[in-house]
Design an enzyme around this catalytic site. Sequence first.
Site, short mmCIF file in Angstrom:
data_model
loop_
_atom_site.label_atom_id
_atom_site.label_comp_id
_atom_site.label_asym_id
_atom_site.label_seq_id
_atom_site.Cartn_x
_atom_site.Cartn_y
_atom_site.Cartn_z
N SER A 1 3.87 -0.14 12.29
CA SER A 1 4.90 0.13 11.31
C SER A 1 4.31 0.95 10.17
O SER A 1 3.12 1.24 10.17
CB SER A 1 5.47 -1.18 10.77
N LYS A 2 5.16 1.27 9.21
CA LYS A 2 4.74 2.16 8.12
C LYS A 2 3.45 1.71 7.44
O LYS A 2 2.64 2.52 7.02
CB LYS A 2 5.82 2.28 7.03
N ARG A 3 3.30 0.40 7.34
CA ARG A 3 2.12 -0.06 6.61
C ARG A 3 0.82 0.18 7.38
O ARG A 3 -0.26 -0.10 6.88
CB ARG A 3 2.28 -1.53 6.23
N HIS A 4 0.92 0.67 8.60
CA HIS A 4 -0.28 0.98 9.36
C HIS A 4 -0.70 2.43 9.14
O HIS A 4 -1.55 2.95 9.85
CB HIS A 4 -0.06 0.76 10.85
#
Length: 499
Positions: A263-266
């Site tokens: 997800s974006k936080r990766h």
Amino acid sequence: MPGIKQETPAGGTVRVRFAPSPTGPLHIGGARSALFNWLFARRYGGVFLVRIEDTDLERSSKVSEHSILDDLLWLGIDWDEGIRVGGACGPYRQTERLELYRKHAGELLARRYAYYCYCSEEDLAAERESLLARGEMPRYLGRCRSLDSAGRARLEGEGRRPVVRFKVPSDRIVNINDLVRGEVSFECSGIGDFIIMKSDGIPTYNFAVVVDDHTMSISHVIRAEEHLSNTPRQVLLYEALGWLAPDFAHISLILGRDRSKMSKRHGATAIGQYREKGYLPEALVNFLALLGWSPEGEEEIFSLEQLKEMFSLDRVAKSPAVFDLDKLNWLNGHYIRRLPVERLTELAIPFLERAGYIKPPVSPERYNWLKLAVSSVQEYLSCVEEVVAHVGIYFTDEVTLEGEEAGIVMAQDQVPAVLTTLRDKLSGACELTARLARELLKEVGKETGAGGKKVFMPVRIALTGRTHGPELNQVMAILGREKVAARLTAALERDNKDL
RNA sequence: GGCCCCAUGGUCAAGCGGUCUAAGACACCGCCCUUUCACGGCGGUAACCCGGGUUCGAAUCCCGGUGGGGUCACCA
């Protein structure tokens, strides 16, 4: 392989699809699904189509749709049928097919496979909570199943707009013969009557896919594993509608470094983000192909053309894969290194402009010079964006020493003599070529009695401020006589000040 | 929590009952090439989650455990 069906159904034409919902940019995972479908179609001489699943009116946008489609094309994934290109099964945007879903929903309603449900969100939430509290799978228990017309009329009178729910048989077990996972079975008792038409008359995902995949004669559904648990619902729908279900192949998820769904936080998860940083489509495609699929031999560098000759579902791994940026960087660097300088220069220009190094109209002379500069750092790049950092040495007006080591080198005794000698030799030279630079450097070594490192290092640092970089004679040629002389002088002055 | 999926080095992965004292790639380390770094070449460290079966024989098959993940919406 035991328990796994033939990949290509005898006699059947392969027809596969990529069906993104236009609610955001094309992600790594979506791109891989698209790629696998495309490769599968190409490998077996089938048809690859793209359909837009925009039934989420709130989040869908034309902007997303265009950006997804553009990214696919950029990757080299084209489609034979579908949105933009048309075809016999169109339209290929779900919001333009509403009549079709309504017709089939009506049919299910008439045959009592589905029913109207008037439950409010509050009712539903309460039910879900009590189920969860009892440790059961939250699902709709079927309160409105037996509503008669009088009851319906009453609720309609209250102004309630119904949804259409599919009646799930409670005593069934649905078996799925997944092409990558083998036999998977689900008990219907845990499913619950699900919604096929929302109260605004728009179909839900599970219903729309079935109607579309059937009417578009899709033979194989290749998609991410997150859809595996939706599959029994869809199978039930196929049965109720009297249709033959396609074969399913659920490919494993792509995970982030922490092993959870990417997800974006990766970090960067959208294809567009990689595109902007200067990753090449051929590298991304190669990388994506290797994420979950593996070739037979030991070679790992493949073009789309090669991949479409060798792809097959039985070499697709079942276990999830962690997205390995290191490997992507290596692959991208590999492809960058074999790029013709002209091409790399073209790709680098926008980055150099943004960095303020060059201005829009690039003259032919300037372009040739740029080619030299870019070429000198080509082997250092793992993405085009990095060209800015490496090529900076050619654009700065003031050289600043970087790192402790540079200062130590410049403090050596022979430095003033080396720099002075080289500067003096320069004044005689007309055009400073790499070849000439090499000669001069050699002469300086001879005349000052300082060999090798003792002359190369100080000169390098005087010219670039760094202890590492492209070949020194190239750097000199790219900088040109004037700048080299100026930087040598500046270094000598700096040195005097220190003393 | 229920259901479902998965389980070989740090990562991607080959392996489909014997040829496994387990391939390859990335990363890492060392050497070579190079009067720098990088590129390139060569070499090295490093893995079958655990426990039971089945079998003459299991990384490979079965069961259980553990771990990880996914999914449980009028989102897809």
